[in-house]
Scaffold this motif. Structure first.
Motif, PDB file in Angstrom:
ATOM      1  N   LYS A   4       0.983  -1.676  -0.131  1.00 44.82           N
ATOM      2  CA  LYS A   4       0.630   0.014  -0.154  1.00 44.82           C
ATOM      3  C   LYS A   4       0.817   1.246   0.130  1.00 44.82           C
ATOM      4  O   LYS A   4       0.429   1.934  -0.755  1.00 44.82           O
ATOM      5  CB  LYS A   4      -1.192   0.277   1.350  1.00 44.82           C
ATOM      6  N   PRO A  68     -11.953   4.190   0.565  1.00 41.11           N
ATOM      7  CA  PRO A  68     -10.795   3.797   0.694  1.00 41.11           C
ATOM      8  C   PRO A  68     -10.197   2.655  -0.972  1.00 41.11           C
ATOM      9  O   PRO A  68     -11.144   2.690  -1.457  1.00 41.11           O
ATOM     10  CB  PRO A  68     -10.862   2.211   1.360  1.00 41.11           C
ATOM     11  N   ASP A  70      -6.905   1.465  -3.486  1.00 40.51           N
ATOM     12  CA  ASP A  70      -5.774   0.647  -3.499  1.00 40.51           C
ATOM     13  C   ASP A  70      -5.041   1.574  -4.621  1.00 40.51           C
ATOM     14  O   ASP A  70      -4.583   1.923  -5.681  1.00 40.51           O
ATOM     15  CB  ASP A  70      -5.946  -0.528  -4.187  1.00 40.51           C
ATOM     16  N   SER A 403     -12.672  -1.310  -1.889  1.00 38.05           N
ATOM     17  CA  SER A 403     -12.923   0.222  -0.796  1.00 38.05           C
ATOM     18  C   SER A 403     -14.061  -0.388   0.313  1.00 38.05           C
ATOM     19  O   SER A 403     -14.086  -0.555   1.393  1.00 38.05           O
ATOM     20  CB  SER A 403     -13.551   0.341  -1.295  1.00 38.05           C
ATOM     21  N   GLU A 406     -12.195  -2.438   2.295  1.00 36.76           N
ATOM     22  CA  GLU A 406     -11.104  -1.756   3.525  1.00 36.76           C
ATOM     23  C   GLU A 406     -12.038  -1.164   5.235  1.00 36.76           C
ATOM     24  O   GLU A 406     -11.817  -1.160   5.740  1.00 36.76           O
ATOM     25  CB  GLU A 406     -10.517  -0.535   2.942  1.00 36.76           C
ATOM     26  N   ARG A 410     -11.669  -1.795   8.269  1.00 35.03           N
ATOM     27  CA  ARG A 410     -11.498  -1.393   9.408  1.00 35.03           C
ATOM     28  C   ARG A 410     -12.636  -0.826  10.724  1.00 35.03           C
ATOM     29  O   ARG A 410     -12.616  -0.830  12.423  1.00 35.03           O
ATOM     30  CB  ARG A 410     -11.738   0.035   8.787  1.00 35.03           C
TER      31      ARG A 410
END
Length: 420
Positions: A4, A68, A70, A403, A406, A410
């Motif tokens: 990342k 979010p 990549d 996304s 992610e 989270r």
């Protein structure tokens, strides 16, 4: 350094590379036409030196602020898109201006696709209309289009050429992923068969290969059934042999003959493949240099053979790096698919990855004479607005799944911290 964290330095390197490359071509124009002449007739090159790197900066650094994303995948995709614009500007500036416009449109479409995946989570009520619309689109070139290189895969709207099979790719991966996620075999199988039948009517075996390969690999990813996958592969090979021997696909037989011995008909059917191989050989390991060489001696240099132009200009080492970028996109796509929290999103990400990867290696393999030429485009790089926009939409679907992954990660972290 974690993958990342690679996105930011790679984005900076991409921005600098293309700014200097376009600037170099503009300076070359200044020496050739004079400073005033360069500004008067070739100012677009200077504009591209600013606009193309700016598109990379905006997408790589602004999009992650909205959701979010990549960053590594964004940087790799932007590099390939910008490389296509650069090579086209070197060979035919008007094509480059048009490609840069479609690059911008494709990025907007990519963002839309990201939000579609984030907002519409299941697609259950959309797959049936998508199936009907996509089959109708595939029928249009045969009804309204004209033959191009032996196939009926294009038609024109208001003077603008349109290739429906590129749009149907998006429907294909969604429909197959949805039905496979629900473990409903018959609907997706009949839909895929219908798409392949329409492509056979168009005599577009290259796109048919992509559709078939994507459906088959997705089936294996969803079921793990090696026997049925093998039977599907054998059936596809048998259908290819039958099509090869039909009179309607004489252009395919010519391509196979050229692949076996392009020198046998050098001045006619084998000319473009021979010129492609000679261009790659001329470039050597390090290339003849940007702005040099004779890339336009390859008849279809802007689309089918753009990889040969890249190798001539920048060399085989650079060409290998481009190939590795596709490998990296496949790696990131597979990682995203495996990390998906739902079966549908995992299959959707895998379908996008397979479609892009298979298309890249089919066309590059054809240019390098590893397999017969199929006529498909090189994703993100080849000239063609429909192809570029649809490829960026596939990246949008992939980014949408990434996304969501992610977001879920989270949330897991938040809940774990809360429980402690």
């Amino acid at each position: 350094m974690k993958h990342k964290d690679l996105g930011r330095p790679l984005s900076r390197a991409v921005t600098l590379f293309f700014f200097l490359a376009f600037l170099l071509l503009f300076v070359k124009d200044c020496f050739e036409f004079g400073l005033i002449g360069a500004f008067a007739g070739h100012w677009q090159g200077l504009a591209l030196a600013l606009a193309v790197p700016m598109l990379n900066v905006v997408t790589t650094h602004l999009l992650p602020r909205l959701f979010p994303a990549d960053k590594l995948l964004l940087s790799l995709t932007n590099f390939l898109c910008a490389l296509g614009v650069l090579v086209l500007y070197r060979t035919n500036p008007p094509d480059a201006y048009q490609q840069a416009t479609f690059y911008f449109v494709g990025l907007v479409a990519m963002v839309v696709c990201i939000y579609i995946v984030r907002i519409i989570r299941s697609f259950r009520f959309l797959v049936w209309p998508m199936m009907l619309i996509s089959l109708g689109l595939l029928l249009l070139p045969r009804l309204l289009g004209s033959e191009t290189y032996g196939a009926y895969n294009w038609f024109s709207i208001g003077g603008v050429r349109f290739q429906p099979s590129e749009v149907v790719k998006l429907c294909l991966v969604i429909v197959i992923a949805r039905f496979m996620a629900d473990q409903r075999f018959l609907p997706w199988f009949l839909y895929a068969l219908g798409c392949l039948g329409m492509l056979m009517l168009q005599k577009d075996l290259g796109t048919a290969l992509l559709y078939f390969g994507t459906a088959l690999l997705l089936y294996y990813a969803s079921s793990g059934n090696l026997l049925v996958t093998g039977l599907g592969l054998a059936g596809g090979a048998g259908a290819a042999v039958v099509a090869y021997n039909l009179e309607q696909f004489s252009h395919v037989r010519r391509r196979v003959s050229v692949w076996l011995d392009p020198w046998a008909d050098y001045e006619n059917a084998g000319y473009q493949l021979v010129q492609s191989l000679m261009a790659i050989a001329t470039g050597g390991l390090f290339g003849v240099g940007l702005g040099l060489g004779s890339p336009t001696t390859i008849p279809v240099y802007a689309s089918d053979f753009i990889f040969a132009v890249i190798c001539e200009q920048f060399g085989l080492i650079f060409g290998l790096c481009v190939l590795l970028m596709y490998v990296a996109i496949i790696w990131r796509g597979a990682t995203t698919a495996m990390a998906a929290r739902t079966r549908f999103h995992g299959l959707l990400a895998m379908g996008c990855t397979v479609m892009i990867g298979l298309q890249a290696f089919v066309i590059i393999g054809g240019v390098l004479k590893l397999i017969p030429l199929t006529g498909v485009t090189m994703p993100f790089v080849s000239y063609g607005g429909t192809s570029l926009v649809s490829s960026l939409c596939l990246i949008g679907f992939l980014q949408g799944v990434a996304s969501l992954n992610e977001d879920a990660l989270r949330e897991d972290t938040r809940l774990a911290n809360y429980s402690e």
